[in-house]
Design a protein around this motif. Structure first.
Motif, PDB file in Angstrom:
ATOM      1  N   VAL A  15     -26.148 -10.219  31.410  1.00 54.22           N
ATOM      2  CA  VAL A  15     -25.793  -9.104  30.530  1.00 54.22           C
ATOM      3  C   VAL A  15     -26.971  -8.741  29.629  1.00 54.22           C
ATOM      4  O   VAL A  15     -27.273  -7.558  29.406  1.00 54.22           O
ATOM      5  N   TRP A  16     -27.654  -9.761  29.116  1.00 55.21           N
ATOM      6  CA  TRP A  16     -28.795  -9.513  28.231  1.00 55.21           C
ATOM      7  C   TRP A  16     -29.927  -8.821  28.985  1.00 55.21           C
ATOM      8  O   TRP A  16     -30.605  -7.946  28.446  1.00 55.21           O
ATOM      9  N   GLY A  17     -30.127  -9.189  30.239  1.00 57.13           N
ATOM     10  CA  GLY A  17     -31.155  -8.541  31.041  1.00 57.13           C
ATOM     11  C   GLY A  17     -30.888  -7.059  31.224  1.00 57.13           C
ATOM     12  O   GLY A  17     -31.805  -6.232  31.103  1.00 57.13           O
ATOM     13  N   THR A  18     -29.631  -6.685  31.491  1.00 57.94           N
ATOM     14  CA  THR A  18     -29.295  -5.265  31.637  1.00 57.94           C
ATOM     15  C   THR A  18     -29.521  -4.511  30.323  1.00 57.94           C
ATOM     16  O   THR A  18     -29.971  -3.363  30.324  1.00 57.94           O
ATOM     17  N   HIS A  19     -29.217  -5.179  29.200  1.00 57.05           N
ATOM     18  CA  HIS A  19     -29.435  -4.542  27.892  1.00 57.05           C
ATOM     19  C   HIS A  19     -30.921  -4.312  27.640  1.00 57.05           C
ATOM     20  O   HIS A  19     -31.326  -3.249  27.143  1.00 57.05           O
ATOM     21  N   ILE A  20     -31.753  -5.269  27.982  1.00 54.28           N
ATOM     22  CA  ILE A  20     -33.197  -5.135  27.758  1.00 54.28           C
ATOM     23  C   ILE A  20     -33.763  -4.000  28.603  1.00 54.28           C
ATOM     24  O   ILE A  20     -34.579  -3.190  28.126  1.00 54.28           O
ATOM     25  N   VAL A  21     -33.338  -3.916  29.859  1.00 52.61           N
ATOM     26  CA  VAL A  21     -33.825  -2.845  30.730  1.00 52.61           C
ATOM     27  C   VAL A  21     -33.408  -1.485  30.166  1.00 52.61           C
ATOM     28  O   VAL A  21     -34.211  -0.548  30.089  1.00 52.61           O
ATOM     29  N   ARG A  22     -32.145  -1.368  29.766  1.00 54.13           N
ATOM     30  CA  ARG A  22     -31.649  -0.100  29.227  1.00 54.13           C
ATOM     31  C   ARG A  22     -32.419   0.302  27.972  1.00 54.13           C
ATOM     32  O   ARG A  22     -32.820   1.463  27.822  1.00 54.13           O
ATOM     33  N   THR A  23     -32.665  -0.655  27.083  1.00 54.40           N
ATOM     34  CA  THR A  23     -33.381  -0.361  25.845  1.00 54.40           C
ATOM     35  C   THR A  23     -34.803   0.109  26.131  1.00 54.40           C
ATOM     36  O   THR A  23     -35.286   1.085  25.556  1.00 54.40           O
ATOM     37  N   GLY A  24     -35.493  -0.608  27.022  1.00 57.18           N
ATOM     38  CA  GLY A  24     -36.875  -0.248  27.335  1.00 57.18           C
ATOM     39  C   GLY A  24     -36.997   1.125  27.956  1.00 57.18           C
ATOM     40  O   GLY A  24     -37.862   1.926  27.576  1.00 57.18           O
ATOM     41  N   VAL A  25     -36.124   1.444  28.902  1.00 60.01           N
ATOM     42  CA  VAL A  25     -36.188   2.744  29.570  1.00 60.01           C
ATOM     43  C   VAL A  25     -35.887   3.871  28.590  1.00 60.01           C
ATOM     44  O   VAL A  25     -36.563   4.914  28.571  1.00 60.01           O
ATOM     45  N   LEU A  26     -34.872   3.678  27.745  1.00 57.63           N
ATOM     46  CA  LEU A  26     -34.506   4.738  26.804  1.00 57.63           C
ATOM     47  C   LEU A  26     -35.584   4.953  25.749  1.00 57.63           C
ATOM     48  O   LEU A  26     -35.798   6.078  25.289  1.00 57.63           O
ATOM     49  N   ARG A  27     -36.294   3.897  25.354  1.00 60.01           N
ATOM     50  CA  ARG A  27     -37.345   4.070  24.353  1.00 60.01           C
ATOM     51  C   ARG A  27     -38.557   4.803  24.920  1.00 60.01           C
ATOM     52  O   ARG A  27     -39.225   5.559  24.205  1.00 60.01           O
ATOM     53  N   VAL A  28     -38.835   4.590  26.186  1.00 62.27           N
ATOM     54  CA  VAL A  28     -39.999   5.244  26.782  1.00 62.27           C
ATOM     55  C   VAL A  28     -39.655   6.630  27.295  1.00 62.27           C
ATOM     56  O   VAL A  28     -40.373   7.598  27.070  1.00 62.27           O
ATOM     57  N   TYR A  29     -38.521   6.742  27.971  1.00 57.46           N
ATOM     58  CA  TYR A  29     -38.185   7.987  28.659  1.00 57.46           C
ATOM     59  C   TYR A  29     -36.916   8.639  28.125  1.00 57.46           C
ATOM     60  O   TYR A  29     -36.381   9.551  28.765  1.00 57.46           O
ATOM     61  N   GLY A  30     -36.414   8.164  26.965  1.00 60.82           N
ATOM     62  CA  GLY A  30     -35.151   8.693  26.451  1.00 60.82           C
ATOM     63  C   GLY A  30     -35.169  10.202  26.257  1.00 60.82           C
ATOM     64  O   GLY A  30     -34.264  10.915  26.696  1.00 60.82           O
ATOM     65  N   ALA A  31     -36.237  10.715  25.623  1.00 59.82           N
ATOM     66  CA  ALA A  31     -36.312  12.158  25.379  1.00 59.82           C
ATOM     67  C   ALA A  31     -36.401  12.935  26.689  1.00 59.82           C
ATOM     68  O   ALA A  31     -35.781  13.983  26.858  1.00 59.82           O
ATOM     69  N   ARG A  32     -37.175  12.411  27.652  1.00 57.42           N
ATOM     70  CA  ARG A  32     -37.297  13.092  28.938  1.00 57.42           C
ATOM     71  C   ARG A  32     -35.978  13.075  29.702  1.00 57.42           C
ATOM     72  O   ARG A  32     -35.628  14.058  30.369  1.00 57.42           O
ATOM     73  N   LEU A  33     -35.270  11.958  29.620  1.00 59.33           N
ATOM     74  CA  LEU A  33     -33.983  11.883  30.313  1.00 59.33           C
ATOM     75  C   LEU A  33     -32.992  12.873  29.722  1.00 59.33           C
ATOM     76  O   LEU A  33     -32.244  13.536  30.450  1.00 59.33           O
ATOM     77  N   ARG A  34     -32.982  12.974  28.387  1.00 60.87           N
ATOM     78  CA  ARG A  34     -32.105  13.961  27.749  1.00 60.87           C
ATOM     79  C   ARG A  34     -32.486  15.373  28.179  1.00 60.87           C
ATOM     80  O   ARG A  34     -31.625  16.210  28.463  1.00 60.87           O
ATOM     81  N   HIS A  35     -33.798  15.636  28.227  1.00 53.43           N
ATOM     82  CA  HIS A  35     -34.258  16.964  28.647  1.00 53.43           C
ATOM     83  C   HIS A  35     -33.879  17.226  30.103  1.00 53.43           C
ATOM     84  O   HIS A  35     -33.444  18.333  30.457  1.00 53.43           O
ATOM     85  N   TRP A  36     -34.010  16.218  30.936  1.00 52.01           N
ATOM     86  CA  TRP A  36     -33.699  16.356  32.356  1.00 52.01           C
ATOM     87  C   TRP A  36     -32.216  16.661  32.537  1.00 52.01           C
ATOM     88  O   TRP A  36     -31.831  17.588  33.243  1.00 52.01           O
ATOM     89  N   LEU A  37     -31.383  15.869  31.883  1.00 60.28           N
ATOM     90  CA  LEU A  37     -29.939  16.081  32.019  1.00 60.28           C
ATOM     91  C   LEU A  37     -29.521  17.450  31.497  1.00 60.28           C
ATOM     92  O   LEU A  37     -28.686  18.127  32.093  1.00 60.28           O
ATOM     93  N   THR A  55     -28.895   7.016  35.718  1.00 60.50           N
ATOM     94  CA  THR A  55     -28.181   5.739  35.650  1.00 60.50           C
ATOM     95  C   THR A  55     -28.909   4.652  36.427  1.00 60.50           C
ATOM     96  O   THR A  55     -28.919   3.484  36.018  1.00 60.50           O
ATOM     97  N   ALA A  56     -29.547   5.013  37.540  1.00 65.78           N
ATOM     98  CA  ALA A  56     -30.335   4.025  38.277  1.00 65.78           C
ATOM     99  C   ALA A  56     -31.499   3.521  37.431  1.00 65.78           C
ATOM    100  O   ALA A  56     -31.895   2.353  37.536  1.00 65.78           O
ATOM    101  N   LEU A  57     -32.036   4.374  36.560  1.00 67.80           N
ATOM    102  CA  LEU A  57     -33.141   3.954  35.696  1.00 67.80           C
ATOM    103  C   LEU A  57     -32.667   3.071  34.556  1.00 67.80           C
ATOM    104  O   LEU A  57     -33.245   2.004  34.292  1.00 67.80           O
ATOM    105  N   VAL A  58     -31.615   3.504  33.848  1.00 72.11           N
ATOM    106  CA  VAL A  58     -31.172   2.755  32.668  1.00 72.11           C
ATOM    107  C   VAL A  58     -30.194   1.645  33.021  1.00 72.11           C
ATOM    108  O   VAL A  58     -29.869   0.816  32.170  1.00 72.11           O
ATOM    109  N   GLN A  59     -29.696   1.619  34.276  1.00 74.62           N
ATOM    110  CA  GLN A  59     -28.790   0.578  34.758  1.00 74.62           C
ATOM    111  C   GLN A  59     -27.546   0.467  33.891  1.00 74.62           C
ATOM    112  O   GLN A  59     -27.067  -0.637  33.612  1.00 74.62           O
ATOM    113  N   SER A  60     -27.042   1.583  33.458  1.00 74.17           N
ATOM    114  CA  SER A  60     -25.832   1.571  32.644  1.00 74.17           C
ATOM    115  C   SER A  60     -25.185   2.944  32.703  1.00 74.17           C
ATOM    116  O   SER A  60     -25.745   3.908  32.169  1.00 74.17           O
TER     117      SER A  60
END
Length: 543
Positions: A15-37, A55-60
């Protein structure tokens, strides 16, 4: 007992691993993902693909659901499009489950070896956040390996087999257990991966495993709906529609679980691959089948969650009457009243800043709509209202007043942004780290803070009345404030010379706040004065 603890620790690591991946992706690409969506507003298939990719990127799928709920709540996206994105999010989760169950045990050590030093050495950089993602993936793969190893002795325990055998016979109960597990782990992906691992270890029969993964899908929908509670009604409809789609898929598939399990058993695949393959096929088939139904589902969600009878609380403009635009003097008076409302909001934010400087604990729960957002809303409304005024019909005095109203609203909006940043500094550098100002330092900050509040009120009085005495007082107070700010900065340096521990710990924050208060004071004073007044030394007459 030790084996059970190892198993629980491995699940927690997953569970902690999925949280770390989600946090890292959103911090780097969060704005781009919001723009994309946000750009796939009218194309249903592209919206579906966007949800799958994000979802494949943020795993959540929960993270994607929160983003989409925010878009719909803000009116940036139609409800049907948001539902299409969340259907794609379910497929994205299934695809990642397939990837993570491949034999990647060799990859885990490499990801950890590279990720840990790079993340620790460059935490705040983009490379550091990507290292965080690699670290999270490595932990997830390691956790899956540990779960398999921990399950080996567990499968030999008769009591454990009896416990899992009790799940057979009631398919609906098995699905409920899967939903609860997804909610407890806060990740349907973790629940599905664990179910596949238990199935590979022979602990779960195939029908039970299929029900558990379908239930985990519903559990993620329940989580998204619960998390959408702080959005407006429009945002909650998205999560409700996604949950209803998942419930419909479960109800339609549940009667055929035994038949599907018997057919899957005839295939020459490992139990783990059968579970993940079913999860991928189930989500893919369900989502593609229900994609054309997003518009009817949107209508159903509006019926189930109608707009409230009374408008949801929001601080908006109350005096900007469009019919008054033909009467410039009245229109400017209306805009001035809204500027005073902005001043009230800024004063409330200043009070919160003072409380934050005094507090030793974490910041309490924020109001439904942050004050800074309310301030931005008023500023935008005033700006658009003034833009509609026919300036060619304004007298010289009215044109000066028009400029003064606009400048004051801009200054107050900038002041709100600055106070919000000051609050973040106090929270991140003092409260979150359990540090505190020295007694003398806190008293000095609060003294300057009180002077700041007084100058805000005086500045608003000058803005409203524009009288000579108030302008002279404001110029004098601005000069006194700057002199006092310099004195307090020197007093803080004197405490540093005497090695006061609390002052040493909060020195950077203390000096930053003094400088920010000086800039705030300038904002409160400058926009209320005529251009000639801003250049006149303090105490000099206007005549």
């Amino acid at each position: 007992m030790q084996v059970l603890l190892h198993l629980m620790a491995a699940v927690a690591l997953l569970v902690w691993g999925t949280h770390i991946v989600r946090t890292g992706v959103l911090r780097v690409y969060g704005a781009r993902l919001r723009h994309w969506l946000s750009h796939y507003l009218d194309r249903r298939l592209l919206a579906f693909a966007a949800g799958t990719g994000v979802t494949a990127l943020v795993q959540s799928s929960n993270a994607t659901a929160l983003l989409v709920s925010g878009f719909v709540a803000d009116g940036l996206m139609p409800l049907a499009t948001g539902l299409a994105i969340l259907l794609g999010a379910d497929l994205g989760t299934a695809l990642m489950a397939r990837v993570l169950t491949l034999d990647l045990s060799w990859l885990s050590p490499l990801l950890l070896i590279v990720g840990v030093p790079l993340f620790l050495s460059r935490k705040q950089s983009k490379a550091g956040q990507l290292a965080r993602v690699a670290l999270g993936l490595g932990l997830m793969l390691l956790a899956l390996t540990l779960i398999i190893e921990a399950m080996a002795p567990v499968t030999e325990a008769r009591g454990v087999r009896v416990l899992f055998e009790s799940l057979t016979g009631d398919l609906l109960l098995d699905a409920v257990v899967g939903a609860l597990f997804a909610m407890l782990t806060y990740s349907s992906l973790a629940a599905v991966l664990l179910t596949a691992t238990l199935s590979a270890a022979g602990v779960l029969s195939l029908p039970v495993a299929l029900c558990l993964v379908m239930g985990a899908t519903v559990g993620s929908g329940v989580l998204a709906f619960l998390n959408s509670g702080f959005y407006h009604t429009a945002g909650r409809r998205v999560a409700l529609g996604s949950l209803l789609f998942k419930l419909a898929g479960l109800i339609l598939m549940l009667p055929f679980v035994d038949l599907t399990a018997r057919w899957l058993a005839t295939l020459s695949f490992a139990p783990q691959d059968l579970v993940i393959g079913f999860y991928l096929a189930y989500n893919g088939g369900r989502c593609l089948t229900m994609l054309p139904l997003t518009v009817p589902m949107a209508r159903l969600c509006r019926l189930l969650l109608p707009d409230p009878a009374t408008p949801e609380p929001r601080q908006g403009p109350r005096h900007l009457d469009p019919q008054a635009l033909d009467q410039p003097a009245l229109a400017l008076a209306n805009a001035s009243r809204e500027v005073l409302a902005m001043g009230d909001l800024v004063e409330t934010m200043l009070d919160e800043l003072g409380n934050a400087m005094r507090r030793e604990t974490t910041r309490p729960k924020a109001p439904p709509e942050p004050l800074d957002d309310q301030l931005d809303s008023l500023h935008t409304a005033i700006k658009l209202y003034l833009a509609r005024l026919p300036r060619e019909r304004l007298s010289p005095d009215s044109q000066r007043r028009w400029s003064q109203v606009l400048e004051m609203s801009i200054s107050l909006e900038q002041a709100g942004d600055m106070i919000e940043r000051m609050m973040e500094k106090v929270r991140d550098r003092k409260t979150a780290r359990r540090r505190s100002f020295s007694q003398s330092g806190l008293q000095e900050l609060l003294e300057l803070h009180e002077r700041l509040r007084a100058n805000l009120r005086l500045g608003l009085s000058v803005f409203l009345n524009d009288d000579e005495d108030s302008i002279r007082r404001l110029l004098e107070e601005k000069s006194r404030f700057q002199a006092r700010q310099r004195q307090l900065a020197h007093a803080h340096l004197e405490r540093l010379r005497h090695q006061v521990v609390q002052s040493l710990e909060t020195s950077s924050l203390h000096l930053d706040l003094l400088g920010d208060m000086k800039r705030l004071n300038s904002l409160f004073c400058a926009a209320t004065l005529k251009p000639v007044d801003r250049e006149r030394p303090a105490g000099e007459s206007r005549s």
